[in-house]
Design a protein around this motif. Structure first.
Motif, PDB file in Angstrom:
ATOM      1  N   GLU A 232       1.003  -0.887  -0.113  1.00  0.00           N
ATOM      2  CA  GLU A 232      -0.215  -0.195  -0.562  1.00  0.00           C
ATOM      3  C   GLU A 232       0.411   1.403  -0.148  1.00  0.00           C
ATOM      4  O   GLU A 232       0.661   2.206  -0.475  1.00  0.00           O
TER       5      GLU A 232
ATOM      6  N   ALA B  57       0.198   1.540  -8.461  1.00  0.00           N
ATOM      7  CA  ALA B  57      -0.695   1.193  -7.014  1.00  0.00           C
ATOM      8  C   ALA B  57      -1.094  -0.754  -7.751  1.00  0.00           C
ATOM      9  O   ALA B  57      -1.440  -1.524  -6.807  1.00  0.00           O
TER      10      ALA B  57
ATOM     11  N   GLN C 123       0.082  -4.092  -5.463  1.00  0.00           N
ATOM     12  CA  GLN C 123      -1.082  -4.499  -4.317  1.00  0.00           C
ATOM     13  C   GLN C 123      -1.153  -5.996  -4.661  1.00  0.00           C
ATOM     14  O   GLN C 123      -0.990  -7.062  -3.541  1.00  0.00           O
TER      15      GLN C 123
END
Length: 303
Positions: free
Chosen positions: A163, A173, A177
């Motif tokens: 994160e 992102a 993740q």
């Protein structure tokens, strides 16, 4: 036959045709994040979660006690260029990291900035034996900082790190993740498989409270410590008391390679217990496979 002016014009027009017309410029790839981790275990997580998006450097050698390092100029040089500093916290690096960060003069990694990741802020820790009863010495009021011996907590930390990296590289992102979830699942699966291999209820004496985290993912029990109090080397009086209390029990002695072996040898002579010298960290340039093999070495004394 064409005149020379006409020939020149034709060649000029041909050259225009051959020129590329408004080529689409490729988007430049972002430079990898410069990540500095205080310990090899944190370095493993950063490499596995970050992949090609990070370049990772580790400060503490794998064969040294991370409590007791010096704020070397080389540390400051690495921290000066860092985009992200990963530290354990809970007092583990308190003797040297503040001086190294101060010497680096890099505001990006100051406390409270996105470039500072304090691992213990994302985990629940075991209570440290340094804050209750007769145990004094190297006090860890926030808890036992040696969670790197617990792959389940390392699994949680992988998600938190994914994160944070995603916040620093939002365009990636989703990938970060996904990688963090894969690392997390792999750690949990390996921990469960190893725990199933050993007979429950086996006991051990450790040198320090670092190995207490084995009890959180293996069905084993701690029977005592070679240190009379944390940070104090074993004394003859304490070792004799240990032998008297553990007479007739089965167990083994576990300690890190950088911890003195005299106490373990004493228990071996008087109780017949085997002594196992363990590595507590993967190599400084290690990956997830190195950490998984390290887990297997922690289980081996109980098989």
């Amino acid at each position: 036959m064409c005149s020379r002016p006409i020939q020149g014009a034709l060649l000029f027009l041909l050259g225009l045709v051959l020129l590329p017309v408004n080529p689409v410029q490729a988007q430049p790839q972002p430079q990898p994040l410069q990540v500095v981790a205080t310990t090899p275990s944190l370095g493993v997580l950063a490499r596995e979660v970050g992949g090609d998006l990070v370049e990772v450097r580790v400060l503490a050698p794998a064969d040294r006690d991370p409590h007791y390092l010096d704020a070397r100029p080389s540390f400051m040089a690495l921290l000066r260029r860092a985009d992200l500093l990963l530290e354990v916290g809970a007092g583990l690096e308190e003797g040297w990291l503040p001086a190294a960060v101060s010497g680096a003069a890099n505001p990006v990694i100051n406390t409270g900035r996105p470039g500072r990741f304090r691992a213990v802020d994302h985990l629940g820790l075991r209570p440290s034996i340094t804050v209750e009863g007769p145990n004094v010495g190297h006090v860890h009021a926030e808890g036992n900082p040696h969670f790197n011996l617990d792959p389940l907590r390392m699994s949680e930390l992988s998600l938190a790190l994914g994160e944070r990296l995603g916040a620093l590289r939002p365009e990636h992102a989703g990938v970060l993740q996904a990688r963090s979830e894969q690392v997390s699942a792999g750690l949990r699966a390996h921990a469960a498989a190893l725990a199933a291999r050993i007979e429950p209820g086996q006991g051990f004496v450790a040198y320090h409270e670092d190995l207490d985290y084995l009890r959180d993912w293996l069905p084993v029990k701690g029977l005592g410590y070679l240190e009379p109090v944390p940070g104090v080397p074993p004394t003859a009086r304490h070792l004799r008391a240990l032998v008297e209390r553990l007479q007739g029990h089965e167990g083994r002695v576990l300690h890190a390679a950088y911890q003195p072996g005299r106490g373990g040898a004493f228990l071996h002579r008087h109780l017949g217990w085997p002594v196992h010298v363990l590595s507590l960290e993967p190599p400084v340039d290690g990956g997830l496979d190195d950490y998984l093999r390290l887990m297997e070495s922690w289980v081996a004394p109980f098989e």
